[in-house]
Scaffold this active site. Structure first.
Site, PDB file in Angstrom:
ATOM      1  CB  SER A 144      30.676  29.081   4.915  1.00  0.00           C
ATOM      2  OG  SER A 144      29.326  28.309   4.750  1.00  0.00           O
ATOM      3  CE1 TYR A 157      27.841  32.878   2.041  1.00  0.00           C
ATOM      4  CE2 TYR A 157      28.070  30.564   2.057  1.00  0.00           C
ATOM      5  CZ  TYR A 157      28.024  31.728   2.692  1.00  0.00           C
ATOM      6  OH  TYR A 157      28.164  31.902   3.997  1.00  0.00           O
TER       7      TYR A 157
END
Length: 277
Positions: A144, A157
């Site tokens: 990401s 995350y």
């Protein structure tokens, strides 16, 4: 790898979002598909969308990528149903707890890392022997832009996506002289349901998740063909990539805090400010 016709492509998290987009795009190239998702209903919907496409055989199985034994069983079932895999796209992931570090639970961290990081590890290790047996193949691991910078309310995350980055970059070096190409994807704001149910999830989706997943699938396939290893794409991904190396850590952190401050829970941060004063 130049052609995907009749090749076995494994995609985790194929029940929605980018995973579904990968399945539809590889189908256009005549690939045989092995699809996985934790949500059997979403997975069944993807399989239904593939009916009438140019895909070869489609094999699907619902399981948790964070469950090592389930992933190794999935790999064995894929081999039995379709033969050895040629490409594994470790795409499955969750959005995380959405709270600052002091408000998160140990269970939040364990769940996010189990799925986002160990799901990639399990998928890679379960299918790598099949790729090597074929003498060709590609591993695509999805990190990401939050694997490039740390952001507030996303420590679990970000930790998982930084871990995917480190794991994949090491794997790239280890497989340098092999016939297997390794690709690391840092998506920016892709229009998926990753923020569904998170604090301020609707606002985050509206502001930042704007890029069509089909674009990502097309670009990833192009990069597999060209051999490009790092893929940074999607809404605001270029800006985040620039922030990750062009600014000092201190300036970057201040900028990120100002950018995202309006989406943070004031009550959580007021408690910290009072204690620090």
């Amino acid at each position: 790898m130049k052609s995907f016709a009749n090749k076995v492509i494994v995609i985790t998290g194929a029940g929605s979002g980018m995973g579904r987009a990968y399945a539809l795009e590889f189908a256009r190239h005549g690939a045989r598909l092995a699809l996985n998702d934790y949500d059997p209903a979403g997975l069944a919907e993807t399989v239904q969308l593939l009916q009438g496409s140019d895909a070869g055989t489609v094999f699907s199985q619902a399981c948790d990528v964070g469950d090592r034994d389930a992933m190794y069983a999935f790999a064995a079932d894929v081999k039995q149903a379709l033969g050895n895999a040629h490409v594994i796209i470790n795409n499955a992931g969750v959005g995380g707890g959405g709270q600052p570090v002091w408000a998160m639970t140990d269970a939040d961290y364990e769940r996010t890392l189990r799925i986002n990081f160990f799901g990639v590890v399990h998928g890679t290790r379960a299918f790598l022997p099949q790729l090597l047996a074929n003498g060709e193949g590609a591993i695509v691991n999805i990190s990401s832009v939050f694997g490039l910078v740390g952001t507030p309310g996303a420590s679990d995350y970000c930790a998982s996506k930084f871990a995917v980055r480190g794991f994949t970059e090491s794997l790239m070096v280890e497989l340098e002289e092999s016939p297997i190409s390794v690709h690391l994807v840092h998506p920016g704001g892709i229009r998926t349901n990753i923020a569904k149910g998170a604090p301020n999830g609707e606002e985050f989706t509206r502001k930042f998740l704007k890029t069509d997943p089909a674009y990502v699938a097309t670009e990833v396939i192009r990069c597999i063909r060209s051999g490009k290893q790092r893929i940074v794409l999607g809404h605001q991904s270029g800006q985040v990539w620039l922030l990750s190396w062009a600014l000092s850590l201190e300036r970057r952190n201040r900028l990120l805090y100002r950018m995202l401050k309006g989406m943070l829970d004031p009550g959580q941060y007021d408690r910290v400010r009072r204690r620090a004063s």
